[in-house]
Design a protein around this motif. Structure first.
Motif, PDB file in Angstrom:
ATOM      1  N   PRO A 472      44.893  40.142  23.939  1.00 62.34           N
ATOM      2  CA  PRO A 472      45.288  38.927  24.658  1.00 62.34           C
ATOM      3  C   PRO A 472      44.370  38.548  25.814  1.00 62.34           C
ATOM      4  O   PRO A 472      43.913  37.418  25.907  1.00 62.34           O
ATOM      5  CB  PRO A 472      46.706  39.258  25.131  1.00 62.34           C
ATOM      6  CG  PRO A 472      47.231  40.201  24.090  1.00 62.34           C
ATOM      7  CD  PRO A 472      46.043  41.036  23.687  1.00 62.34           C
ATOM      8  N   PHE A 473      44.087  39.513  26.706  1.00 59.91           N
ATOM      9  CA  PHE A 473      43.258  39.213  27.873  1.00 59.91           C
ATOM     10  C   PHE A 473      42.168  40.276  27.999  1.00 59.91           C
ATOM     11  O   PHE A 473      42.401  41.340  28.579  1.00 59.91           O
ATOM     12  CB  PHE A 473      44.120  39.152  29.138  1.00 59.91           C
ATOM     13  CG  PHE A 473      45.165  38.075  29.078  1.00 59.91           C
ATOM     14  CD1 PHE A 473      44.825  36.747  29.245  1.00 59.91           C
ATOM     15  CD2 PHE A 473      46.490  38.396  28.822  1.00 59.91           C
ATOM     16  CE1 PHE A 473      45.787  35.745  29.170  1.00 59.91           C
ATOM     17  CE2 PHE A 473      47.466  37.412  28.740  1.00 59.91           C
ATOM     18  CZ  PHE A 473      47.113  36.071  28.919  1.00 59.91           C
ATOM     19  N   PRO A 474      40.974  40.015  27.456  1.00 58.31           N
ATOM     20  CA  PRO A 474      39.925  41.044  27.430  1.00 58.31           C
ATOM     21  C   PRO A 474      39.408  41.409  28.816  1.00 58.31           C
ATOM     22  O   PRO A 474      39.256  40.534  29.673  1.00 58.31           O
ATOM     23  CB  PRO A 474      38.816  40.407  26.580  1.00 58.31           C
ATOM     24  CG  PRO A 474      39.091  38.945  26.587  1.00 58.31           C
ATOM     25  CD  PRO A 474      40.565  38.777  26.785  1.00 58.31           C
ATOM     26  N   ARG A 475      39.174  42.703  29.001  1.00 57.20           N
ATOM     27  CA  ARG A 475      38.563  43.229  30.231  1.00 57.20           C
ATOM     28  C   ARG A 475      37.186  43.758  29.861  1.00 57.20           C
ATOM     29  O   ARG A 475      37.063  44.708  29.086  1.00 57.20           O
ATOM     30  CB  ARG A 475      39.424  44.356  30.812  1.00 57.20           C
ATOM     31  CG  ARG A 475      40.833  43.902  31.218  1.00 57.20           C
ATOM     32  CD  ARG A 475      40.773  43.017  32.443  1.00 57.20           C
ATOM     33  NE  ARG A 475      42.067  42.515  32.873  1.00 57.20           N
ATOM     34  CZ  ARG A 475      42.444  41.243  32.778  1.00 57.20           C
ATOM     35  NH1 ARG A 475      41.653  40.356  32.211  1.00 57.20           N
ATOM     36  NH2 ARG A 475      43.610  40.840  33.229  1.00 57.20           N
ATOM     37  N   THR A 476      36.134  43.128  30.412  1.00 54.56           N
ATOM     38  CA  THR A 476      34.761  43.490  30.099  1.00 54.56           C
ATOM     39  C   THR A 476      33.952  43.478  31.382  1.00 54.56           C
ATOM     40  O   THR A 476      34.449  43.002  32.421  1.00 54.56           O
ATOM     41  CB  THR A 476      34.175  42.474  29.092  1.00 54.56           C
ATOM     42  OG1 THR A 476      34.366  41.151  29.616  1.00 54.56           O
ATOM     43  CG2 THR A 476      34.847  42.564  27.732  1.00 54.56           C
ATOM     44  N   PRO A 477      32.689  43.976  31.368  1.00 52.78           N
ATOM     45  CA  PRO A 477      31.902  43.959  32.598  1.00 52.78           C
ATOM     46  C   PRO A 477      31.844  42.563  33.223  1.00 52.78           C
ATOM     47  O   PRO A 477      31.620  41.569  32.534  1.00 52.78           O
ATOM     48  CB  PRO A 477      30.512  44.405  32.113  1.00 52.78           C
ATOM     49  CG  PRO A 477      30.785  45.276  30.930  1.00 52.78           C
ATOM     50  CD  PRO A 477      31.973  44.644  30.258  1.00 52.78           C
ATOM     51  N   GLN A 478      32.107  42.502  34.518  1.00 49.29           N
ATOM     52  CA  GLN A 478      32.106  41.263  35.299  1.00 49.29           C
ATOM     53  C   GLN A 478      33.226  40.285  34.892  1.00 49.29           C
ATOM     54  O   GLN A 478      33.158  39.095  35.190  1.00 49.29           O
ATOM     55  CB  GLN A 478      30.748  40.544  35.197  1.00 49.29           C
ATOM     56  CG  GLN A 478      29.541  41.371  35.643  1.00 49.29           C
ATOM     57  CD  GLN A 478      29.648  41.789  37.100  1.00 49.29           C
ATOM     58  OE1 GLN A 478      29.816  40.946  37.981  1.00 49.29           O
ATOM     59  NE2 GLN A 478      29.544  43.086  37.372  1.00 49.29           N
ATOM     60  N   ASN A 479      34.247  40.792  34.210  1.00 49.94           N
ATOM     61  CA  ASN A 479      35.313  39.886  33.778  1.00 49.94           C
ATOM     62  C   ASN A 479      36.674  40.576  33.796  1.00 49.94           C
ATOM     63  O   ASN A 479      36.969  41.419  32.963  1.00 49.94           O
ATOM     64  CB  ASN A 479      35.055  39.364  32.363  1.00 49.94           C
ATOM     65  CG  ASN A 479      36.214  38.516  31.853  1.00 49.94           C
ATOM     66  OD1 ASN A 479      36.756  37.690  32.578  1.00 49.94           O
ATOM     67  ND2 ASN A 479      36.609  38.752  30.616  1.00 49.94           N
ATOM     68  N   ALA A 480      37.499  40.193  34.800  1.00 49.73           N
ATOM     69  CA  ALA A 480      38.888  40.637  34.853  1.00 49.73           C
ATOM     70  C   ALA A 480      39.770  39.438  35.152  1.00 49.73           C
ATOM     71  O   ALA A 480      40.712  39.502  35.939  1.00 49.73           O
ATOM     72  CB  ALA A 480      39.077  41.727  35.897  1.00 49.73           C
ATOM     73  N   GLU A 481      39.419  38.304  34.524  1.00 52.92           N
ATOM     74  CA  GLU A 481      40.179  37.066  34.736  1.00 52.92           C
ATOM     75  C   GLU A 481      41.559  37.171  34.094  1.00 52.92           C
ATOM     76  O   GLU A 481      41.759  37.966  33.177  1.00 52.92           O
ATOM     77  CB  GLU A 481      39.396  35.897  34.106  1.00 52.92           C
ATOM     78  CG  GLU A 481      39.807  34.514  34.581  1.00 52.92           C
ATOM     79  CD  GLU A 481      39.530  34.276  36.063  1.00 52.92           C
ATOM     80  OE1 GLU A 481      40.501  34.141  36.817  1.00 52.92           O
ATOM     81  OE2 GLU A 481      38.359  34.251  36.452  1.00 52.92           O
ATOM     82  N   PHE A 482      42.494  36.396  34.613  1.00 51.39           N
ATOM     83  CA  PHE A 482      43.870  36.285  34.120  1.00 51.39           C
ATOM     84  C   PHE A 482      44.705  37.517  34.513  1.00 51.39           C
ATOM     85  O   PHE A 482      44.423  38.602  34.090  1.00 51.39           O
ATOM     86  CB  PHE A 482      43.941  36.082  32.597  1.00 51.39           C
ATOM     87  CG  PHE A 482      43.050  34.976  32.097  1.00 51.39           C
ATOM     88  CD1 PHE A 482      43.397  33.658  32.327  1.00 51.39           C
ATOM     89  CD2 PHE A 482      41.865  35.246  31.451  1.00 51.39           C
ATOM     90  CE1 PHE A 482      42.566  32.623  31.895  1.00 51.39           C
ATOM     91  CE2 PHE A 482      41.033  34.233  31.024  1.00 51.39           C
ATOM     92  CZ  PHE A 482      41.362  32.924  31.242  1.00 51.39           C
TER      93      PHE A 482
END
Length: 482
Positions: A472-482
């Protein structure tokens, strides 16, 4: 009493001129008359016909894409093509407006990158609705498989002091202040002043803890979130993902392979039976997407063919040593077509090698086993009677078409003395894992288990190519949106 009926139930109902109530979101509104309504229960919309001549103009203007509405009307046989039933609307209420100038999910094709930027709304599209329904059913099937077979569900810690993989790429958990971090006399961080009194991390695996429970409950499984602080911005990596990890006392490697094959076939078949419409849609989506690729890069099988390929074939069991010989003598290797050439025993196999074995050589799913000890984890059982320099462990990986490795597992090293030696050789602190070593001192026995990254499974079953599109809400380098 039900307040309203789901769209999926209405589409399967016999039209008997009954009054129905339905709630959902507008997908399209045509000719001031035809609403395509979807409530998430199915990929299909239900057509709702508005008597526009007797409906106020202000209300009709509010029936926009994305708006939440409640409808009451008569379920009748549809005169239009493509649907059995439709609703003749007698009462319409707007529950939540959607400004058509601002709502991003308009009825047109959006790029996957654009949809990731709008992950909070992307599930309103056909593709992501289908993916998330499939994901939900796969998750249920995982639990059902193990529960039906007498496994116990164990919730292993998310915060841990151990690194099960030995990779060292873990997220630290701390309550220490960053601006005034307490230090020891040697200048190192003083974790004794931290919340847990020691260095702790987010877990990369529940395996070690699950093993301790298997040695009392017999057969257990974990299914929970795991974390890797690996700075990999690829289509196959996430920083937060879900892992399925069964552990079984008294199972050897052959038993472990049997369990993994049976488990995978069960959950795929269960989902295939439940989601024909969603999977047919995803198959068609994949066919359209692949038309833009060069012929050489297109899948040889359609999505449903690929799923049935797994169900209809016994998984071929091959030793690592046999696989290396096959790869070394293969045409792609001899013609230097592999990105990573295979020239010696002991090489770590890449996805291109795994896919060659499955798709070209054996033409069925493959289980590779008995890997070199030096490329596998410390807890895997060392094989007896292996020649010096060519030690192997009772490890196994399951390889699938289009994806390569989907399962990794092993028979665990149950001998206390051998495990201690392996840990010493790799510099793993015995004191940190004293509790794990205890299980080898008190009633040790042969036991085995495996790990399956849940998103890898969802990726395979849905035919998607980027792992960020199946969570549903991907967590990846430089991305912890939502």
């Amino acid at each position: 009493m039900k307040k309203h009926t789901k769209v999926i139930e209405l589409l399967n109902a016999t039209p008997v001129q009954t009054e129905v109530k339905v709630k959902g979101w507008v997908r399209t509104f045509r000719n001031n008359q035809f609403i395509a309504l979807n409530d998430g229960s199915t990929i299909h919309n239900i057509q709702c016909v508005v008597d526009f001549e007797n409906t106020k103009e202000e209300l009709l203007k509010r029936i926009t894409t994305g708006a939440a509405i409640s409808l009451t009307g008569t379920l009748i046989e549809s005169k239009g093509a493509g649907q059995k039933v439709e609703i003749q609307v007698t009462k319409l209420e707007i529950l939540g407006d959607s400004d058509p100038e601002k709502f991003p999910m308009q009825p047109k094709k959006h790029s996957l990158e654009f949809l990731r930027e709008n992950a909070h709304l992307r599930v309103r599209t056909n593709a992501f609705g289908a993916i998330m329904r499939v994901r939900s059913t796969l998750s249920f099937a995982v639990h059902q498989y193990f529960q039906e077979r007498g496994f116990f569900y164990v919730n292993t810690p998310i915060i841990t002091g151990s690194d099960a993989e030995g990779a060292g790429e873990m997220f630290k958990v701390t309550a220490l202040p960053f601006d005034k971090t307490p230090r020891t006399e040697e200048g190192k961080v003083n974790y004794k002043e931290d919340f847990f009194g020691k260095e702790t991390n987010l877990t990369v695996s529940g395996q070690l803890e699950a093993e301790t429970y298997a040695m009392a409950l017999g057969q257990v499984y974990t299914f929970g979130p795991t974390f890797r602080a690996e700075n990999s911005n690829t289509s196959r990596h996430l920083a937060e993902f879900w892992m399925i990890e069964p552990e079984v006392a008294f199972n050897n490697l052959a038993d472990n392979m049997d369990l993994a094959e049976d488990f995978i076939k069960y959950v795929i078949k269960y989902t295939l039976d439940k989601h024909q419409d969603d999977l047919k849609f995803l198959e068609q989506r994949l066919i359209e997407e692949e038309k833009n690729k060069p012929q050489a890069e297109r899948s040889e099988m359609n999505l449903l063919d690929k799923l049935n390929f797994v169900l209809d074939n016994n998984f071929k069991r091959v030793t690592y040593t046999e696989a290396i010989d096959i790869l070394r003598n293969s045409k792609p290797n001899k013609n230097k077509k592999f990105q990573y050439a295979i020239d010696e025993w002991g090489a770590d196999l890449q996805s291109e090698h795994e896919r060659f074995l499955v798709e070209k050589h054996f033409k069925c799913p493959v289980i590779l086993f008995d890997y070199p000890a030096k490329i596998k984890a410390f807890y895997m059982r060392l094989n007896d009677n292996t020649e010096p320099g060519k030690e192997t462990v009772r490890a196994m990986d399951i390889l699938f078409p289009g994806i390569g490795e989907i399962v990794g597992g092993s028979q665990r090293e149950e001998r206390h003395d051998v495990l201690i030696e392996k840990m010493k050789a790799l510099g793993i602190d015995e004191e940190e894992l004293w509790w794990y070593l205890d299980t080898r001192k008190f009633g040790t026995a042969v036991h085995s288990g495996f790990g399956l990254g849940f998103e890898r499974l969802v990726l395979f079953v849905t035919g998607m190519t980027n792992i960020r599109d199946v969570i549903p809400f991907p967590r990846t380098p430089q991305n912890a949106e939502f």
